[in-house]
Design a protein around this motif. Structure first.
Motif, short mmCIF file in Angstrom:
data_model
loop_
_atom_site.label_atom_id
_atom_site.label_comp_id
_atom_site.label_asym_id
_atom_site.label_seq_id
_atom_site.Cartn_x
_atom_site.Cartn_y
_atom_site.Cartn_z
N GLY A 12 -15.34 7.00 13.58
CA GLY A 12 -16.67 7.08 14.17
C GLY A 12 -16.73 7.83 15.48
N CYS A 13 -17.78 7.53 16.24
CA CYS A 13 -18.12 8.33 17.41
C CYS A 13 -17.38 7.83 18.65
N GLN A 14 -17.68 8.46 19.78
CA GLN A 14 -17.03 8.08 21.04
C GLN A 14 -17.34 6.65 21.44
N ASN A 47 -11.73 -0.27 13.18
CA ASN A 47 -13.04 -0.13 13.79
C ASN A 47 -13.81 0.92 12.99
N THR A 48 -14.88 0.49 12.34
CA THR A 48 -15.49 1.28 11.27
C THR A 48 -16.77 1.98 11.68
N CYS A 49 -17.13 3.00 10.89
CA CYS A 49 -18.35 3.79 11.10
C CYS A 49 -19.09 3.84 9.78
N SER A 50 -20.42 3.84 9.82
CA SER A 50 -21.16 3.91 8.57
C SER A 50 -22.28 4.94 8.65
N VAL A 51 -22.14 5.93 9.52
CA VAL A 51 -23.25 6.85 9.75
C VAL A 51 -23.53 7.74 8.54
N ARG A 52 -22.47 8.09 7.80
CA ARG A 52 -22.64 8.89 6.58
C ARG A 52 -21.71 8.34 5.50
N TYR A 169 -29.90 0.05 13.03
CA TYR A 169 -29.70 -1.17 12.24
C TYR A 169 -28.33 -1.80 12.49
N VAL A 170 -27.35 -0.97 12.85
CA VAL A 170 -26.01 -1.52 13.02
C VAL A 170 -25.61 -1.69 14.49
N ARG A 171 -26.37 -1.07 15.39
CA ARG A 171 -26.06 -1.21 16.82
C ARG A 171 -27.12 -2.01 17.55
N GLY A 172 -28.23 -2.27 16.86
CA GLY A 172 -29.28 -3.09 17.46
C GLY A 172 -30.18 -2.30 18.40
N GLY A 201 -24.11 6.70 25.39
CA GLY A 201 -25.29 6.00 24.89
C GLY A 201 -25.86 6.81 23.75
N GLN A 202 -26.56 6.18 22.84
CA GLN A 202 -27.15 6.95 21.72
C GLN A 202 -28.23 7.88 22.22
N ASN A 203 -28.84 7.53 23.34
CA ASN A 203 -29.94 8.33 23.87
C ASN A 203 -29.97 8.14 25.38
FE1 F3S Z 1 -20.98 5.71 15.98
FE2 F3S Z 1 -20.66 5.69 13.36
FE3 F3S Z 1 -21.59 3.59 14.57
S1 F3S Z 1 -21.37 7.37 14.56
S2 F3S Z 1 -22.63 4.27 16.40
S3 F3S Z 1 -19.55 4.48 14.80
S4 F3S Z 1 -22.27 4.36 12.64
#
Ligand code: F3S
Ligand code: SAH
Ligand code: SF4
Length: 439
Positions: A12-14, A47-52, A169-172, A201-203
């Protein structure tokens, strides 16, 4: 104190990368020792990511690998954290019966306690409660020796609900951290040798909106700019709709703010942008780019682009290419649209075929490669300040660092320069890096 070794594998992301650092900090404080080798570990956290879709698949295939380790060592504790863990919650145990722990994005502060519960005989515990205040935002991570750069989370969650995106939805919901808390953490990092911070931050442009104190993002940057020992300030991600003139002015007025902005545009078609619920038009985006370039003529601009959003016609895609030709991004991260469960666009008509998406993605990436190289060539012959980060990947007689514009520069030099800012002449441009000579 506990004994045993832990291994954390991050997708996932930073933001997720920083969450992993925080989990490592907590486990370290509890007496566990970090290992880079999953085979020798007593605890493995993924530590997982679900963005795509692709992000999901990577997580599941990694889990499959760790399952074998559990068969060899039944005492091994395997946990999942992060966004896919938040999304699947206890349902994860059905997909991966050998899992012990599912920990959601708001509950990292409970990690050690949950591990102790498993050790004392409980099985398969999950906590994916959303909390009004995310306690882990304040966990400070001691930088590892020799590191020059650190992440600092300034806000959590997102309220934008772009129609394709699972992150809210996953970060609130969006929640900013108190500025005093952020300042204390950055001072602590500076005292421990950190010279560059990346605010997460996302934004980030809407920083402060949820606080009772009266502070916005440009003001926060102004405060951080005064911290002794910090030389460089970066941040990600900026949402174009919330980019203000005050923020653009920071690139001119604040000497430590680096000359780079990641400003995801997603599409160059007003029709698609509207369906994405992005809250700006192509014209509005170009205006912001103009504002940034007026304030800081050499600024690097990078972006994210989605191809094949539902309803995207060849003509819409062509408009994205036109926008790229006009802006000439230093780099873009581009993705094929994919449905995410529970998002608005999942139900949209006009889904684009995979082969068409792939074909558009390839065309777009070829154009970006041309632009990236062109942008880097433009720097040939110039002299840049480079903050040295470490030894080069490909050649251990070289060192590498970054320019303020976030370009990687490799050049001959000794390890004694790590952590220093040096003057480097750019002698050759590659697509994704620069070759330099130390002056
Ligand atoms: Fe980042 Fe993936 Fe979650 S891009 S905020 S780890 S869905
Ligand atoms: N908060 C950041 C981005 C977070 S997600 C922002 O607003 O820009 C990172 C990138 O993943 C997004 O910018 C988008 O380009 C891509 N992305 C998100 N959801 C996607 C989906 N369903 N399909 C394809 N790409 C997606
Ligand atoms: Fe997702 Fe949009 Fe929020 Fe970025 S701003 S995290 S793309 S919903």
């Amino acid at each position: 104190m506990s004994t045993g070794k832990f291994h954390i594998h991050t997708f996932g992301c930073q933001m997720n990368a920083h969450d992993s650092e925080q989990m490592a900090q907590l486990l370290g404080e509890a007496g566990y020792v970090k290992t880079g080798d999953p085979e020798g570990a007593d605890i493995i956290i993924i530590n997982t990511c679900s963005v795509r879709e692709k992000a999901d698949q990577k997580v599941y295939s990694q889990l499959g690998r760790f399952k074998k380790l559990k068969q060899e060592n039944p005492d091994l504790i395997i946990g999942v954290a992060g966004c896919l863990a938040q999304e699947q919650a206890a349902g994860f145990f059905r997909k991966a019966t050998y899992l012990d722990l599912v920990i959601g994005t708001h509950n990292l502060h409970r990690l050690v306690k949950m591990i102790e519960e498993i050790k004392s005989g409980k099985s398969q515990i999950a906590d994916t409660t959303f909390r009004r205040s995310v306690r882990s935002l304040g966990i400070r991570t001691l930088p590892s020796p020799g590191s020059v750069s650190a992440f600092v989370t300034i806000m959590q969650g997102c309220n934008n609900f772009c129609s394709y995106c699972i992150v809210p939805y996953v970060r609130g919901r969006e929640e900013s951290r108190q500025s005093a808390d952020i300042m204390d953490e950055i001072r602590f990092l500076a005292e421990n040798g950190i010279m560059e911070v990346t605010l997460l931050g996302q934004n980030v442009n809407s920083y402060g909106a949820t606080l009772s104190e009266d502070v916005d993002f440009p003001e926060l940057l102004g405060m951080i700019n005064k911290i002794d020992g910090i030389d460089r300030i970066r941040f990600t991600t900026s949402h174009p709709k919330d980019l203000s003139g005050d923020l653009a002015a920071c690139f001119a007025d604040l000497d430590k703010v680096c000359e780079h902005i990641h400003l995801p545009v997603q599409s160059g078609s007003d029709y698609v942008l509207k369906k994405m619920k992005r809250g700006y038009t192509v014209g509005g985006y170009l205006e912001k780019v103009g504002m940034l370039r007026d304030a800081c003529p050499g600024i690097s601009i990078t972006s994210d682009i989605i191809v094949g959003f539902p309803g995207e016609k060849e003509d819409d895609f062509q408009k994205t290419i036109d926008l790229m030709e006009e802006v000439r991004f230093d780099n873009t991260f581009s993705f094929r649209y994919c449905d995410r469960h529970g998002t608005a666009s999942e139900g949209y008509d006009g889904k684009v075929e995979e082969t068409v998406k792939q074909e558009r993605l390839s065309r777009l990436q070829a154009i970006q490669e041309r632009h990236s190289l062109e942008k880097n060539r433009y720097l040939e012959g110039s002299v840049k300040d480079v903050l040295v980060e470490g030894i080069s990947k490909n050649d251990d007689t070289d060192i590498k660092g970054r320019t303020s514009g976030n370009k990687i520069v490799n050049f001959a030099g000794g390890a004694d320069l790590i952590g220093k800012t040096v003057r480097v002449k750019i002698v050759r441009a590659h697509m994704h890096s620069l070759r330099g000579e130390l002056l």
